[in-house]
Design an enzyme around this catalytic site. Sequence first.
Site, PDB file in Angstrom:
ATOM      1  N   THR A  12       0.817  -1.218   0.000  1.00 30.04           N
ATOM      2  CA  THR A  12       0.000   0.000   0.000  1.00 30.04           C
ATOM      3  C   THR A  12       0.847   1.262   0.000  1.00 30.04           C
ATOM      4  O   THR A  12       0.467   2.278  -0.598  1.00 30.04           O
ATOM      5  CB  THR A  12      -0.941   0.000   1.225  1.00 30.04           C
ATOM      6  OG1 THR A  12      -1.768  -1.160   1.178  1.00 30.04           O
ATOM      7  CG2 THR A  12      -1.820   1.235   1.249  1.00 30.04           C
ATOM      8  N   ASP A  89       0.172  -6.687   5.103  1.00 29.23           N
ATOM      9  CA  ASP A  89      -0.492  -7.963   5.387  1.00 29.23           C
ATOM     10  C   ASP A  89       0.493  -9.046   5.821  1.00 29.23           C
ATOM     11  O   ASP A  89       0.177  -9.877   6.683  1.00 29.23           O
ATOM     12  CB  ASP A  89      -1.270  -8.453   4.163  1.00 29.23           C
ATOM     13  CG  ASP A  89      -2.550  -7.676   3.928  1.00 29.23           C
ATOM     14  OD1 ASP A  89      -2.906  -6.844   4.775  1.00 29.23           O
ATOM     15  OD2 ASP A  89      -3.201  -7.910   2.889  1.00 29.23           O
TER      16      ASP A  89
END
Length: 324
Positions: A12, A89
């Site tokens: 991200t 993640d």
Amino acid sequence: MKRILILHTGGTISMSQDADGAVRPDKKNPLLAAGQELRLPAEIELIVEDFSNLPSPHITVETMFKLKERIKTAKAAGIDSVVITHGTDTLEETAYFLEVTIGDLLPIILTGAMRSINELGSDGLYNFECAIRVAASDSARDKGVLVVMNDEVHSARYVTKTHTTNVATFRTPTLGPIGLVTKSKILFKQELPKATHYDIESFDALIPIVKVFAGMQGDFFELLDQGIKVDGLVVEALGAGNLPPQTLPPFYHLLEKGLPIVLVSRCFNGIAEPVYDYHGGGVELAQHGVIFCNGINSQKARIKLLIALNAHLNQAELKQFMEE
């Protein structure tokens, strides 16, 4: 002059949000253009490398292994510390892999973002700046691999992602962060005990994670017993480390066949240990050869067992290493 290697891997922190709100990787990492916006310490040289551009679910153990090898090459070339930008993640797994393999080599800092580069309140550039500041700090030496997010410094050993979207997602259960990033200083408030490192040359092992639940039967353990070949097993057990009695016959048979089984708790806080002395309780499990892993979650226990197997430890060495 400190030489800091920046390895961008994707995530991200290197993505943008489109007009419909979807977040996706850019063709070119926007962090590569960052520089003037950052307030960096004097007397540092940044060597920037676009190592990969992968969303963190695409990160594999092979990627982690290649990062390890790249960092070793950088150390030999005179690099003083490394900053890795990474999707959140799986960031904790990459950080832990590097910690257990080369965590004593040089300061290695991982960071990421919960909001893409063009979202309102984006945290990426700020986390990136903080990570570089930590990497440049003399106090970051001999601290192992670190995760820097949201003004906090966490040890890779225990940090975990706790929220799907909150910028304060990274937390260290039970112990808390080991340091803080202030406006003017890097402050370390905790010291962790020395740990064993194994710089492995391979990463071959199939190690599933099984989460235990109320009323669980032994079906999955029977499948493993009857034909699905695995090299090890990590079990997220109930409470301090207990299993439902229906799971035990095939579970114990796997142990009798010599399969290394590592147990952690499915609880967010606390440590798995053999406390309860009833059928399926931790005392009985330990007597049958289950290895209780000290204070880490299942995804990290899997990484640690993979490293142990590829370090070719004998049974006693493996048990000691996993319980460390």
